[in-house]
Design an enzyme around this catalytic site. Structure first.
Site, PDB file in Angstrom:
ATOM      1  N   PRO A  23       0.819  -1.065   0.011  1.00  0.00           N
ATOM      2  CA  PRO A  23      -0.028   0.023   0.043  1.00  0.00           C
ATOM      3  C   PRO A  23       0.922   1.211   0.019  1.00  0.00           C
ATOM      4  O   PRO A  23       1.825   1.427   1.037  1.00  0.00           O
ATOM      5  CB  PRO A  23      -0.791   0.039   1.229  1.00  0.00           C
ATOM      6  CG  PRO A  23       0.078  -1.130   2.218  1.00  0.00           C
ATOM      7  CD  PRO A  23       0.727  -1.787   1.285  1.00  0.00           C
ATOM      8  N   LEU A  24       0.987   2.093  -1.215  1.00  0.00           N
ATOM      9  CA  LEU A  24       1.872   3.263  -1.304  1.00  0.00           C
ATOM     10  C   LEU A  24       0.916   4.430  -1.419  1.00  0.00           C
ATOM     11  O   LEU A  24       0.179   4.662  -2.496  1.00  0.00           O
ATOM     12  CB  LEU A  24       2.649   2.976  -2.512  1.00  0.00           C
ATOM     13  CG  LEU A  24       3.425   1.825  -2.434  1.00  0.00           C
ATOM     14  CD1 LEU A  24       3.898   1.318  -4.025  1.00  0.00           C
ATOM     15  CD2 LEU A  24       4.478   1.944  -1.641  1.00  0.00           C
ATOM     16  N   ALA A  56      -3.186   3.309   1.896  1.00  0.00           N
ATOM     17  CA  ALA A  56      -3.848   3.756   3.219  1.00  0.00           C
ATOM     18  C   ALA A  56      -5.027   4.518   2.898  1.00  0.00           C
ATOM     19  O   ALA A  56      -4.911   5.861   2.376  1.00  0.00           O
ATOM     20  CB  ALA A  56      -3.001   4.556   4.093  1.00  0.00           C
ATOM     21  N   GLN A  98      -6.497  -1.228   2.204  1.00  0.00           N
ATOM     22  CA  GLN A  98      -5.887  -1.107   3.525  1.00  0.00           C
ATOM     23  C   GLN A  98      -6.952   0.152   4.346  1.00  0.00           C
ATOM     24  O   GLN A  98      -7.063   1.110   3.859  1.00  0.00           O
ATOM     25  CB  GLN A  98      -4.868  -0.518   3.500  1.00  0.00           C
ATOM     26  CG  GLN A  98      -3.765  -0.374   4.714  1.00  0.00           C
ATOM     27  CD  GLN A  98      -2.396   0.203   4.859  1.00  0.00           C
ATOM     28  OE1 GLN A  98      -2.322   1.400   4.530  1.00  0.00           O
ATOM     29  NE2 GLN A  98      -1.403  -0.828   4.831  1.00  0.00           N
ATOM     30  N   HIS A 174      -4.826  -1.594   8.948  1.00  0.00           N
ATOM     31  CA  HIS A 174      -3.324  -0.957   9.239  1.00  0.00           C
ATOM     32  C   HIS A 174      -3.068  -0.605  10.606  1.00  0.00           C
ATOM     33  O   HIS A 174      -3.318   0.541  11.234  1.00  0.00           O
ATOM     34  CB  HIS A 174      -3.541   0.474   8.417  1.00  0.00           C
ATOM     35  CG  HIS A 174      -1.954   1.043   8.089  1.00  0.00           C
ATOM     36  ND1 HIS A 174      -0.922   0.555   8.690  1.00  0.00           N
ATOM     37  CD2 HIS A 174      -1.900   2.194   7.088  1.00  0.00           C
ATOM     38  CE1 HIS A 174       0.012   1.424   8.259  1.00  0.00           C
ATOM     39  NE2 HIS A 174      -0.136   2.259   7.551  1.00  0.00           N
ATOM     40  N   HIS A 177       3.347   1.720  11.318  1.00  0.00           N
ATOM     41  CA  HIS A 177       3.777   3.008  11.092  1.00  0.00           C
ATOM     42  C   HIS A 177       3.328   4.199  11.846  1.00  0.00           C
ATOM     43  O   HIS A 177       3.218   5.282  11.569  1.00  0.00           O
ATOM     44  CB  HIS A 177       3.451   3.199   9.553  1.00  0.00           C
ATOM     45  CG  HIS A 177       4.284   2.502   8.755  1.00  0.00           C
ATOM     46  ND1 HIS A 177       4.160   2.540   7.214  1.00  0.00           N
ATOM     47  CD2 HIS A 177       5.245   1.651   8.685  1.00  0.00           C
ATOM     48  CE1 HIS A 177       4.671   1.659   6.566  1.00  0.00           C
ATOM     49  NE2 HIS A 177       5.608   1.051   7.519  1.00  0.00           N
ATOM     50  N   TYR A 179       0.537   4.961  13.106  1.00  0.00           N
ATOM     51  CA  TYR A 179      -0.792   5.506  13.011  1.00  0.00           C
ATOM     52  C   TYR A 179      -1.839   5.215  14.183  1.00  0.00           C
ATOM     53  O   TYR A 179      -1.201   4.462  15.234  1.00  0.00           O
ATOM     54  CB  TYR A 179      -1.504   5.125  11.584  1.00  0.00           C
ATOM     55  CG  TYR A 179      -0.555   5.948  10.657  1.00  0.00           C
ATOM     56  CD1 TYR A 179      -0.653   7.317  10.482  1.00  0.00           C
ATOM     57  CD2 TYR A 179      -0.031   5.045   9.612  1.00  0.00           C
ATOM     58  CE1 TYR A 179       0.157   7.872   9.506  1.00  0.00           C
ATOM     59  CE2 TYR A 179       0.616   5.591   8.464  1.00  0.00           C
ATOM     60  CZ  TYR A 179       0.814   7.222   8.666  1.00  0.00           C
ATOM     61  OH  TYR A 179       1.607   7.840   7.702  1.00  0.00           O
ATOM     62  N   ARG A 226      -1.584  -5.607   9.160  1.00  0.00           N
ATOM     63  CA  ARG A 226      -0.077  -4.936   8.707  1.00  0.00           C
ATOM     64  C   ARG A 226       0.295  -4.497  10.217  1.00  0.00           C
ATOM     65  O   ARG A 226      -0.611  -3.504  10.721  1.00  0.00           O
ATOM     66  CB  ARG A 226      -0.021  -4.191   7.712  1.00  0.00           C
ATOM     67  CG  ARG A 226       1.392  -3.331   7.592  1.00  0.00           C
ATOM     68  CD  ARG A 226       1.321  -2.239   6.677  1.00  0.00           C
ATOM     69  NE  ARG A 226       2.089  -2.700   5.599  1.00  0.00           N
ATOM     70  CZ  ARG A 226       3.008  -1.569   4.791  1.00  0.00           C
ATOM     71  NH1 ARG A 226       2.672  -0.271   5.107  1.00  0.00           N
ATOM     72  NH2 ARG A 226       3.345  -1.974   3.586  1.00  0.00           N
ATOM     73  N   GLY A 313       7.488  -2.380  -2.336  1.00  0.00           N
ATOM     74  CA  GLY A 313       6.812  -0.968  -2.389  1.00  0.00           C
ATOM     75  C   GLY A 313       7.553  -0.179  -3.515  1.00  0.00           C
ATOM     76  O   GLY A 313       7.018  -0.496  -4.720  1.00  0.00           O
TER      77      GLY A 313
END
Length: 359
Positions: A23-24, A56, A98, A174, A177, A179, A226, A313
């Site tokens: 997911p980019l 995301a 995501q 998600h 990272h 979040y 993830r 990615g």
């Protein structure tokens, strides 16, 4: 033949190969956050992946951390994403969405003046966020009250239901990272003293409640998660990353989700390999690994049993035909980082496939 090119079933989704697209976030949805025809073209170009994991995506209209990221918070978003999934399926691809809430990584200037929320009132330090008024320090978030957490769960449930209506083959929660979910999981941010803080079991409670509720609506086989236990992005860490992974992976395994993705900072580092090994011990379903792999290390990770699918990615940004290039050991095009988040097709849909380059 390299194990990268063998099929695998991940829950309810059968992948024709073991190369997934990460997911980019590319910020091409504009201020409306509604997916569009340009995004449909981008994803369809990359439909050769065993699975595309779409970027995301906001589960709430007031949960933005980038200008232009897509949403899944209303029917206009569903219609926009339907154009994307139709384009991918027409090319024979598979795609999951995501589901994402940025938590304290948001900003009031992006979210109608609303203060960001988090597990605590600890702000992200040492970085700035891009806003319509230029770069700004991250704001101090509002600590979510325990009575508000069922509403957070509901946001993910409604987002998942909309994603399936939009034609996605599955959803990914998600939890990485730095979040919102990760802000509960990791103890450098979460300082709560209620049932959602303190022990690993308590800090993982919100994630597992979301997984349970989403699975009840769309089926556990269409749900994935993830996590990134060692990635420090968004100013976050954990004091016991291996123990955290073992617990989360074991609980997800018991729930029979489609797959678990471990996002490494650099999969070659011993500490990252320890985290991956903990996930492998505790999760018996398909394990997706992501972080610094090339064709050789990816094939080795699958052949050795460290993982089942490798998530790429940056190579997918500049190589829409990445699967074919890896299969034939062809050279990879370089990423133009100046166009990662710029509007329009440049650096998004204009990277040529290898056959166009060599024609």
């Amino acid at each position: 033949m390299s194990p990268l090119f063998t099929p695998i079933t991940a829950g309810a989704i059968t992948l024709p190969n073991r190369i997934a697209m990460a997911p980019l976030t590319r910020a091409r949805a504009g201020r409306t956050h509604i997916p569009n025809a340009l995004m449909a073209e981008h994803y369809a170009q990359r439909a050769g992946a065993g699975l595309l994991i779409a970027e995301a995506t906001m589960v709430s209209a007031d949960a933005s951390a980038f200008t232009g990221e897509p949403g899944i918070f209303d029917e206009a978003c569903v219609a926009g994403w339907k154009g994307v999934t139709d384009a991918v399926h027409a090319k024979g691809g598979r795609i999951a969405l995501q589901l994402w809430h940025p938590g304290r990584a948001a900003h009031s200037l992006l979210d109608g003046g609303r203060q960001p929320v988090s597990s605590s009132d600890r702000a992200i330090q040492g970085d700035t966020i891009h806003t319509p008024d230029g770069p700004k320090p991250y704001e101090v978030p509002r600590r979510l009250d325990v009575t508000e957490l069922p509403g957070i769960v509901d946001l993910f449930v409604e987002g998942a239901k909309r994603a399936i209506r939009a034609g996605f083959d599955g959803v990914q929660i998600h939890g990485a990272h730095g979040y919102l979910i990760d802000q509960f999981l990791r103890d450098s941010v979460n300082d709560r003293t209620d049932g959602y803080g303190g022990s690993i079991e308590n800090r993982a409670r919100l994630l597992l409640e979301i997984v349970d509720a989403v699975s009840a609506e769309v089926g556990a086989g269409r749900v994935s998660v993830r996590i990134s236990p060692l990635v420090a992005y968004n100013d976050i860490r954990d004091s016991q990353p291996v123990a955290l992974v073992e617990y989360v992976a074991r609980e997800l395994d018991a729930r029979g989700i489609g797959f678990l993705e471990i996002r490494h900072g650099d999969q070659s580092l011993p500490e990252e390999q320890a985290v991956g090994a903990a996930a492998r011990r505790s999760f018996r379903g398909p394990l997706f690994l992501n972080g610094g792999f090339d064709a050789v290390s990816a094939a080795e990770a699958i052949a050795s049993g460290r993982g089942d699918v490798i998530v790429f990615g940056k190579p997918f940004i500049s190589n829409p035909d990445l699967v074919d290039r890896l299969r034939t050991n062809a050279p990879l095009a370089e990423v133009d980082f100046s166009t990662l988040y710029s509007p329009g097709p440049k650096g998004y849909t204009d990277y040529p496939a290898l056959d166009a380059v060599t024609a």
